[in-house]
Write an enzyme that holds these catalytic residues in place. Sequence first.
Site, PDB file in Angstrom:
ATOM      1  CG  HIS A  36      -2.132  -0.914   0.985  1.00 40.94           C
ATOM      2  ND1 HIS A  36      -2.082  -2.266   1.243  1.00 40.94           N
ATOM      3  CD2 HIS A  36      -3.382  -0.680   0.512  1.00 40.94           C
ATOM      4  CE1 HIS A  36      -3.250  -2.816   0.960  1.00 40.94           C
ATOM      5  NE2 HIS A  36      -4.060  -1.887   0.506  1.00 40.94           N
ATOM      6  CE  LYS A 101      -5.705 -10.288  12.068  1.00 39.48           C
ATOM      7  NZ  LYS A 101      -5.627  -9.475  13.278  1.00 39.48           N
TER       8      LYS A 101
END
Lengths: 191, 281
Positions: A36, A101
């Site tokens: 990212h 998650k």
Amino acid sequence: MKKLEYPFDEGQVRALKAGDAVSLSGLVHTGRDKFHKFFADGGKILVDFRDGALYHCGPVCVADGASGWRVVSAGPTTSVRENPYEPAFIESSGVRIIIGKGGMDAATLAAMKRCGCVYVQAVGGAGALYAASVKRVAGVDLLEEFGAAEACWHFEVEDFRGVVAMDAHGNSLFAEVAAESRAKFDIISQS
Amino acid sequence: MGTVEKIAGLIAETSSSLPKDVEKALAAALRREERGGSAAVVLRTILDNVATARRGGSPLCQDTGTLAFYVDESLRRKVTPAVIKKAVALATKRGALRKNCIDSVSGKSYDDNCADGAPVIHYVDWMEKGCVELVLKGGGSENMSRQYSLPDSALGAGRDLAGVRKCILDAVVKAQGYGCAPGILGVCIGGDRATAYEVAKEQLLRPLGKEGDSADPTLRRLERQVLKDANSLGIGPMGLGGKTILLGVRIASRPRVPASFFVTVAYMCWACRRKVEKLKG
């Protein structure tokens, strides 16, 4: 259980609702912290994510002779760390499904609504089970640069299961649970 | 079998197999949840994963975590840091551990998981003679650990057990499902900041169930109260809602100086990988 297959259809993804159990099959790419930041710093992502799936995961992969790689453990990692980058990634990549998650923030939820993307919660820690759903490692990018735990792995999965926890209508199961639990804490902590 | 090979074996088993007490607590949690609900689906997935990992001998979680060895001090000359590091490198090569050790300044990976300070090794005098215990603690759970200083005016927590209880419950609310709930808490009341984290983590070695309950009746009551309170918050497995956010709470205390009153909470995920091995005796 709703079955979805790569390439993931925008209409089908937009129709999903928070709380739906899903089973995914086909191509899934991993990308986490370094991936990212690399994207945000203007790095060139070599994979076409349009109608694809991004999995927040740092797997354990073992080199397996001439055939390539064997995945031995591949559960999700915590997604919140990618909050600062994800809205822009969703906008520019056309990704349809993000797997991780813990859920993501309001800005990411808004980007999902705009672009037709959902967040699928996988069960943290269940690495062996998800590894069993990876039928083949189709390849890997950025392995030298990021190391095995942060590289962009291309997995062909079959019956990868999860729960839609953030949908393309602006609903987040996490936000609901967090608000309710805070209210209960306020009551309990006064007693 | 040499000591290096024995410890490499301990690492592989710890990574691929959940302790029976934790598995039992997860099965009990599943029985409490509504059938077909998301909490039950999560717990079923966890138990299936435990079985899959044990069968295949593969890491049950890909985050093979920080390795902490607790070594009985009588083994100091046999189980040296050099021996442990050889075993860690061997286990990594075999795929029992992820390449999981990053230099914090350069960002480079230590591909054998060995560096100054990695793995963490404690030589202790409170273990059974001749034993080594290994704990693997994942980063997601470590990130949810917290330390409070009483009084805490934002929480309205004073310097008493009621204040301690508020801090622990606040840590649970802040953690939501992020630490891979249902989790286990190790808590230290008092101590200095550094020791308190060590002691809080040591509490995670205590088994779940009655045999691991505190011998001190006041702390035992607090352990039970916090467990009950936390599980009534509705956060549930992985934060998707449900009846179990914690499998157990383990509390110890250490003396403090008058000016300091710390409450330290070590959060352990459900994938609480710990195993004791007797090497001699």
